[in-house]
Design a protein around this motif. Structure first.
Motif, PDB file in Angstrom:
ATOM      1  N   GLY A  94       0.822  -1.218   0.000  1.00 40.69           N
ATOM      2  CA  GLY A  94       0.000   0.000   0.000  1.00 40.69           C
ATOM      3  C   GLY A  94       0.855   1.267   0.000  1.00 40.69           C
ATOM      4  O   GLY A  94       2.073   1.223  -0.183  1.00 40.69           O
ATOM      5  N   ASN A  95       0.187   2.390   0.228  1.00 42.54           N
ATOM      6  CA  ASN A  95       0.860   3.695   0.221  1.00 42.54           C
ATOM      7  C   ASN A  95       1.231   4.103   1.640  1.00 42.54           C
ATOM      8  O   ASN A  95       0.827   5.164   2.113  1.00 42.54           O
ATOM      9  N   SER A  96       1.985   3.275   2.336  1.00 39.52           N
ATOM     10  CA  SER A  96       2.369   3.618   3.711  1.00 39.52           C
ATOM     11  C   SER A  96       3.439   4.706   3.716  1.00 39.52           C
ATOM     12  O   SER A  96       4.244   4.806   2.784  1.00 39.52           O
ATOM     13  N   THR A 117       3.368   0.695  -5.020  1.00 40.77           N
ATOM     14  CA  THR A 117       2.650   0.076  -6.139  1.00 40.77           C
ATOM     15  C   THR A 117       2.023   1.171  -6.992  1.00 40.77           C
ATOM     16  O   THR A 117       1.230   1.965  -6.489  1.00 40.77           O
ATOM     17  N   SER A 118       2.368   1.215  -8.262  1.00 41.97           N
ATOM     18  CA  SER A 118       1.767   2.221  -9.143  1.00 41.97           C
ATOM     19  C   SER A 118       1.106   1.542 -10.330  1.00 41.97           C
ATOM     20  O   SER A 118       1.530   0.488 -10.779  1.00 41.97           O
ATOM     21  N   GLY A 119       0.085   2.198 -10.827  1.00 37.49           N
ATOM     22  CA  GLY A 119      -0.675   1.641 -11.964  1.00 37.49           C
ATOM     23  C   GLY A 119      -2.161   1.748 -11.692  1.00 37.49           C
ATOM     24  O   GLY A 119      -2.943   1.977 -12.603  1.00 37.49           O
ATOM     25  N   VAL A 168      10.259   6.054  -2.598  1.00 38.23           N
ATOM     26  CA  VAL A 168      10.211   6.316  -4.045  1.00 38.23           C
ATOM     27  C   VAL A 168       8.751   6.481  -4.494  1.00 38.23           C
ATOM     28  O   VAL A 168       8.432   7.358  -5.299  1.00 38.23           O
ATOM     29  N   LYS A 169       7.847   5.669  -3.929  1.00 34.16           N
ATOM     30  CA  LYS A 169       6.429   5.786  -4.318  1.00 34.16           C
ATOM     31  C   LYS A 169       5.837   7.114  -3.849  1.00 34.16           C
ATOM     32  O   LYS A 169       5.020   7.733  -4.548  1.00 34.16           O
ATOM     33  N   MET A 170       6.250   7.570  -2.658  1.00 37.12           N
ATOM     34  CA  MET A 170       5.757   8.858  -2.150  1.00 37.12           C
ATOM     35  C   MET A 170       6.114   9.974  -3.139  1.00 37.12           C
ATOM     36  O   MET A 170       5.264  10.801  -3.501  1.00 37.12           O
ATOM     37  N   ILE A 171       7.365   9.956  -3.604  1.00 39.44           N
ATOM     38  CA  ILE A 171       7.799  11.028  -4.514  1.00 39.44           C
ATOM     39  C   ILE A 171       7.145  10.839  -5.891  1.00 39.44           C
ATOM     40  O   ILE A 171       6.777  11.817  -6.556  1.00 39.44           O
ATOM     41  N   HIS A 172       6.950   9.592  -6.300  1.00 32.42           N
ATOM     42  CA  HIS A 172       6.175   9.317  -7.529  1.00 32.42           C
ATOM     43  C   HIS A 172       4.818  10.017  -7.447  1.00 32.42           C
ATOM     44  O   HIS A 172       4.349  10.647  -8.404  1.00 32.42           O
ATOM     45  N   ASN A 173       4.167   9.924  -6.297  1.00 33.83           N
ATOM     46  CA  ASN A 173       2.845  10.537  -6.165  1.00 33.83           C
ATOM     47  C   ASN A 173       2.916  12.058  -6.201  1.00 33.83           C
ATOM     48  O   ASN A 173       2.026  12.717  -6.741  1.00 33.83           O
ATOM     49  N   GLY A 174       4.011  12.626  -5.644  1.00 27.28           N
ATOM     50  CA  GLY A 174       4.195  14.070  -5.756  1.00 27.28           C
ATOM     51  C   GLY A 174       4.282  14.482  -7.225  1.00 27.28           C
ATOM     52  O   GLY A 174       3.655  15.466  -7.654  1.00 27.28           O
ATOM     53  N   VAL A 175       5.016  13.718  -7.996  1.00 27.10           N
ATOM     54  CA  VAL A 175       5.127  13.992  -9.438  1.00 27.10           C
ATOM     55  C   VAL A 175       3.743  13.857 -10.094  1.00 27.10           C
ATOM     56  O   VAL A 175       3.349  14.680 -10.938  1.00 27.10           O
ATOM     57  N   GLU A 176       2.999  12.841  -9.658  1.00 25.07           N
ATOM     58  CA  GLU A 176       1.635  12.627 -10.191  1.00 25.07           C
ATOM     59  C   GLU A 176       0.761  13.866  -9.947  1.00 25.07           C
ATOM     60  O   GLU A 176       0.028  14.317 -10.841  1.00 25.07           O
ATOM     61  N   TYR A 177       0.855  14.442  -8.732  1.00 23.39           N
ATOM     62  CA  TYR A 177       0.064  15.643  -8.422  1.00 23.39           C
ATOM     63  C   TYR A 177       0.407  16.768  -9.395  1.00 23.39           C
ATOM     64  O   TYR A 177      -0.461  17.469  -9.916  1.00 23.39           O
ATOM     65  N   ALA A 178       1.743  16.977  -9.592  1.00 18.49           N
ATOM     66  CA  ALA A 178       2.179  18.111 -10.418  1.00 18.49           C
ATOM     67  C   ALA A 178       1.774  17.906 -11.880  1.00 18.49           C
ATOM     68  O   ALA A 178       1.365  18.851 -12.552  1.00 18.49           O
ATOM     69  N   GLU A 239     -10.017  15.326  -3.740  1.00 18.50           N
ATOM     70  CA  GLU A 239      -9.770  14.635  -2.464  1.00 18.50           C
ATOM     71  C   GLU A 239      -8.324  14.107  -2.430  1.00 18.50           C
ATOM     72  O   GLU A 239      -7.529  14.390  -3.296  1.00 18.50           O
ATOM     73  N   GLY A 240      -8.032  13.273  -1.436  1.00 16.80           N
ATOM     74  CA  GLY A 240      -6.675  12.714  -1.301  1.00 16.80           C
ATOM     75  C   GLY A 240      -5.707  13.758  -0.797  1.00 16.80           C
ATOM     76  O   GLY A 240      -6.103  14.856  -0.392  1.00 16.80           O
ATOM     77  N   GLY A 241      -4.444  13.432  -0.791  1.00 19.90           N
ATOM     78  CA  GLY A 241      -3.445  14.438  -0.423  1.00 19.90           C
ATOM     79  C   GLY A 241      -2.369  13.967   0.528  1.00 19.90           C
ATOM     80  O   GLY A 241      -1.382  14.678   0.734  1.00 19.90           O
ATOM     81  N   SER A 242      -2.538  12.767   1.120  1.00 19.48           N
ATOM     82  CA  SER A 242      -1.549  12.364   2.134  1.00 19.48           C
ATOM     83  C   SER A 242      -0.160  12.172   1.523  1.00 19.48           C
ATOM     84  O   SER A 242       0.835  12.693   2.051  1.00 19.48           O
ATOM     85  N   THR A 243      -0.085  11.490   0.397  1.00 18.29           N
ATOM     86  CA  THR A 243       1.247  11.204  -0.167  1.00 18.29           C
ATOM     87  C   THR A 243       1.919  12.495  -0.647  1.00 18.29           C
ATOM     88  O   THR A 243       3.138  12.638  -0.515  1.00 18.29           O
ATOM     89  N   GLY A 244       1.129  13.432  -1.170  1.00 19.18           N
ATOM     90  CA  GLY A 244       1.690  14.711  -1.612  1.00 19.18           C
ATOM     91  C   GLY A 244       2.170  15.534  -0.420  1.00 19.18           C
ATOM     92  O   GLY A 244       3.202  16.210  -0.488  1.00 19.18           O
ATOM     93  N   GLU A 267      -3.465  23.434  -4.268  1.00 16.15           N
ATOM     94  CA  GLU A 267      -4.697  23.524  -5.069  1.00 16.15           C
ATOM     95  C   GLU A 267      -5.734  22.529  -4.566  1.00 16.15           C
ATOM     96  O   GLU A 267      -6.929  22.789  -4.554  1.00 16.15           O
ATOM     97  N   ARG A 268      -5.259  21.324  -4.164  1.00 16.36           N
ATOM     98  CA  ARG A 268      -6.203  20.337  -3.613  1.00 16.36           C
ATOM     99  C   ARG A 268      -6.862  20.878  -2.357  1.00 16.36           C
ATOM    100  O   ARG A 268      -8.074  20.802  -2.190  1.00 16.36           O
ATOM    101  N   PHE A 269      -6.028  21.399  -1.441  1.00 17.02           N
ATOM    102  CA  PHE A 269      -6.594  21.901  -0.192  1.00 17.02           C
ATOM    103  C   PHE A 269      -7.541  23.061  -0.494  1.00 17.02           C
ATOM    104  O   PHE A 269      -8.641  23.144   0.067  1.00 17.02           O
TER     105      PHE A 269
HETATM  106  O1  LIG Z   1      -1.103   5.928  -5.238  1.00 13.04           O
HETATM  107  C1  LIG Z   1      -2.040   6.174  -5.976  1.00 13.04           C
HETATM  108  C2  LIG Z   1      -1.833   6.459  -7.403  1.00 13.04           C
HETATM  109  O2  LIG Z   1      -0.477   6.420  -7.744  1.00 13.04           O
HETATM  110  C3  LIG Z   1      -3.415   6.174  -5.389  1.00 13.04           C
HETATM  111  O3  LIG Z   1      -4.414   6.393  -6.336  1.00 13.04           O
HETATM  112  C4  LIG Z   1      -3.493   7.124  -4.252  1.00 13.04           C
HETATM  113  O4  LIG Z   1      -4.686   6.928  -3.559  1.00 13.04           O
HETATM  114  C5  LIG Z   1      -3.375   8.556  -4.744  1.00 13.04           C
HETATM  115  O5  LIG Z   1      -2.900   9.372  -3.734  1.00 13.04           O
HETATM  116  P1  LIG Z   1      -3.768  10.557  -3.119  1.00 13.04           P
HETATM  117  O6  LIG Z   1      -4.904   9.894  -2.384  1.00 13.04           O
HETATM  118  O7  LIG Z   1      -2.832  11.287  -2.226  1.00 13.04           O
HETATM  119  O8  LIG Z   1      -4.262  11.373  -4.289  1.00 13.04           O
END
Ligand SMILES: O=C(CO)[C@H](O)[C@H](O)COP(=O)(O)O
Ligand SMILES: NC(=O)C1=CN([C@@H]2O[C@H](COP(=O)(O)OP(=O)(O)OC[C@H]3O[C@@H](n4cnc5c(N)ncnc54)[C@H](O)[C@@H]3O)[C@@H](O)[C@H]2O)C=CC1
Length: 299
Positions: A94-96, A117-119, A168-178, A239-244, A267-269
């Protein structure tokens, strides 16, 4: 190989299906009985409690956790740990938060692998991208399962010591946000701009050979196709935001500037303010204060 899977939601169920499809055996447990039944229908051996789950696993246990990050991991580990020893392996897919994974790796009697885990559920057909941290021997031992769950042997890699997979997954998600933010800004300007554009067509042509083509852009194309070029009834709330948040916190600690990721997170907040951003309302009123500019009022 026999794999025990705990957490049979959107992601865990894909791990089950891909592991079974590769010819391995799966023992499946979830707090939700219906999810266990569905996994059993797919060919997994159902367990009705953690005790039953560990009884059904062989002497050497390989366990994959796919429950929500946070308390659910600690609660599950607490129940599992009396049954584990140093020959066993636990994977948290998971996204721990990576520091939680370091702590868990230190206290868990089994070898502990933190696996980013990404995908997403939508990527199930291709398989996932897996970023794994923890002991090399445990990673090597689970390679057949990683091959099955990932896109194949190129879809997983050991990143390094405990915590590194989730880091690495945490930073992947930061990139995903941007990336989401920048596609959003470009399409917003196209939507508000000078031409009456079909945004699905724009996304489609960009996805065919353009420098900025990507899976997220394919998902933009899908969104315009399914919702319409103005996104129909989709709300302006993210919604979401923890990993970012963790990514930005880490950047502050490391003194690495991440203005794009921070902006995407804020922007999410900002999108969650019930009746518009207070700061934007104050700026609106201040323009009257100094310039006597007309104040647009809410309905
Ligand atoms: O890891 C993911 C995608 O890569 C998940 O969809 C995750 O829930 C997204 O993160 P957030 O809830 O912070 O938007
Ligand atoms: N959905 C996504 O796009 C992605 C999710 N992740 C991560 O994967 C993990 C799982 O996510 P999803 O499958 O989307 O969540 P989900 O909410 O669809 O599934 C979670 C499952 O865990 C079960 N569960 C909760 N607590 C439990 C416990 N104590 N014992 C046993 N079962 C328990 C729930 O009943 C549910 O079936 C999370 O950490 C998530 O952040 C990672 C990458 C992508």
């Amino acid at each position: 190989m026999q794999l025990g899977l705990i957490g049979l939601g959107r992601m865990g169920r894909i791990v089950v299906d891909r592991t079974l499809a590769a010819g391995h055996d799966v023992v499946a447990f979830d707090l939700d009985d219906a999810a266990v039944e569905r996994a059993a229908d797919a060919g997994a051996e159902p367990a009705d409690s953690i005790d039953d789950f560990v009884d059904r696993l062989g002497a050497t246990k390989r366990i994959w956790l796919m429950v929500p990050a946070g308390d659910a991991i600690d609660v599950t580990l607490e129940e599992l740990e009396p049954h584990l020893d140093g020959d066993d392996i636990v994977v948290d897919g998971g996204n721990s938060y990576f520091e939680d994974s370091v702590r868990r790796a230190e206290s868990c009697p089994a070898a502990y692998l933190d696996c980013g885990t990404s995908g997403g559920p939508a990527g199930a057909e291709l398989g996932f991208s897996l970023m794994v941290g923890g002991p090399q021997w445990a990673y090597d031992e689970l390679e057949p399962v990683f091959d099955a769950v990932a896109t194949g042997p190129d879809g997983h890699e050991r990143m390094g010591a405990a915590g590194s997979g989730h880091y690495v997954k945490m930073i992947h998600n930061g990139v995903e946000y941007a990336l989401m933010q920048t596609y959003g800004e470009g399409f917003e300007l196209l939507h508000e701009g000078r031409y009456d554009l079909d945004l699905e067509a724009v996304a489609s042509v960009w996805n065919n050979g353009a420098v900025i083509r990507s899976w997220l852009l394919e998902l933009c194309e899908e969104a315009f196709r399914e919702e319409g070029t103005d996104l129909g009834t989709v709300a302006d709330r993210i919604e979401g935001g923890s990993t970012g948040t963790w990514t930005v916190q880490e950047a502050l600690e490391q003194e690495v500037p991440l203005p794009l990721i921070y902006t995407a997170l804020s922007e999410r907040f900002g999108s969650r303010a019930d009746d518009g951003r207070f700061s934007r309302r104050l700026a609106n009123r201040l323009r009257y204060g100094f310039g006597r500019h007309e104040v647009p009022r809410r309905e």
